[in-house]
Enzyme design. Structure first.
Site, mmCIF file in Angstrom:
data_model
loop_
_atom_site.group_PDB
_atom_site.id
_atom_site.type_symbol
_atom_site.label_atom_id
_atom_site.label_comp_id
_atom_site.label_asym_id
_atom_site.label_seq_id
_atom_site.Cartn_x
_atom_site.Cartn_y
_atom_site.Cartn_z
ATOM 1 N N LEU A 72 0.836 -1.202 0.000
ATOM 2 C CA LEU A 72 0.000 0.000 0.000
ATOM 3 C C LEU A 72 0.870 1.252 0.000
ATOM 4 C CD1 LEU A 72 -2.919 1.284 0.524
ATOM 5 C CD2 LEU A 72 -2.278 1.216 2.947
ATOM 6 N N CYS A 73 0.498 2.242 -0.819
ATOM 7 C CA CYS A 73 1.124 3.567 -0.764
ATOM 8 C C CYS A 73 0.034 4.618 -0.954
ATOM 9 C CB CYS A 73 2.267 3.687 -1.775
ATOM 10 S SG CYS A 73 1.750 3.716 -3.505
ATOM 11 N N HIS A 74 0.386 5.776 -1.487
ATOM 12 C CA HIS A 74 -0.594 6.847 -1.660
ATOM 13 C C HIS A 74 -1.539 6.582 -2.829
ATOM 14 C CE1 HIS A 74 -1.369 11.478 -2.060
ATOM 15 N NE2 HIS A 74 -2.399 10.834 -1.564
ATOM 16 N N ILE A 101 -3.925 4.382 -0.685
ATOM 17 C CA ILE A 101 -4.772 4.827 0.416
ATOM 18 C C ILE A 101 -5.804 5.842 -0.061
ATOM 19 C CG2 ILE A 101 -3.310 6.717 1.254
ATOM 20 C CD1 ILE A 101 -4.002 5.512 4.141
#
Length: 115
Positions: A72-74, A101
């Site tokens: 998971l990242c931005h 996210i």
């Protein structure tokens, strides 16, 4: 590399239990610490592990190869790179969370702030 949308996390958790029965899957958050302070997900059905992308080459041995991992990242670009890196280093049950996210907030939990 396989990608899933945040709306598919529950399905991924169920699938992970068939790959590794009795093992809790991991959501590997590769964002920077300030980003995690700004917005973070609630770990329900998985363990949340914070490992900023820049630290992954040195720290990936801390991860259990037998646990399914969703990165998971931005927005999904950094996490895709980390997922690819993990797969190149012998991890087989790795997926990328497409949209990061940002999509998590829109598809799964609107209480997660957008930034």
């Amino acid at each position: 590399m396989q990608s899933i949308h945040p709306a598919q996390i529950d399905e991924w958790i169920q699938h992970a239990s068939t790959l590794a029965p009795g093992v809790t899957p991991v959501v590997l958050d590769v964002r920077e610490p300030w980003e995690m302070q700004t917005a973070s997900v609630q770990a329900v059905g998985f363990d949340l592990v914070a490992m900023p992308m820049r630290s992954v080459p040195a720290r990936y041995p801390e991860l259990d190869r037998d646990r399914p991992i969703a990165c998971l990242c931005h927005h999904g670009a950094r996490s895709a790179q980390v997922a690819h890196f993990l797969m190149q280093n012998g991890f087989s049950a790795v997926v990328n969370i497409h949209g990061g996210i940002n999509a998590w907030s829109q598809q799964r939990d609107p209480s997660v702030p957008l930034y």
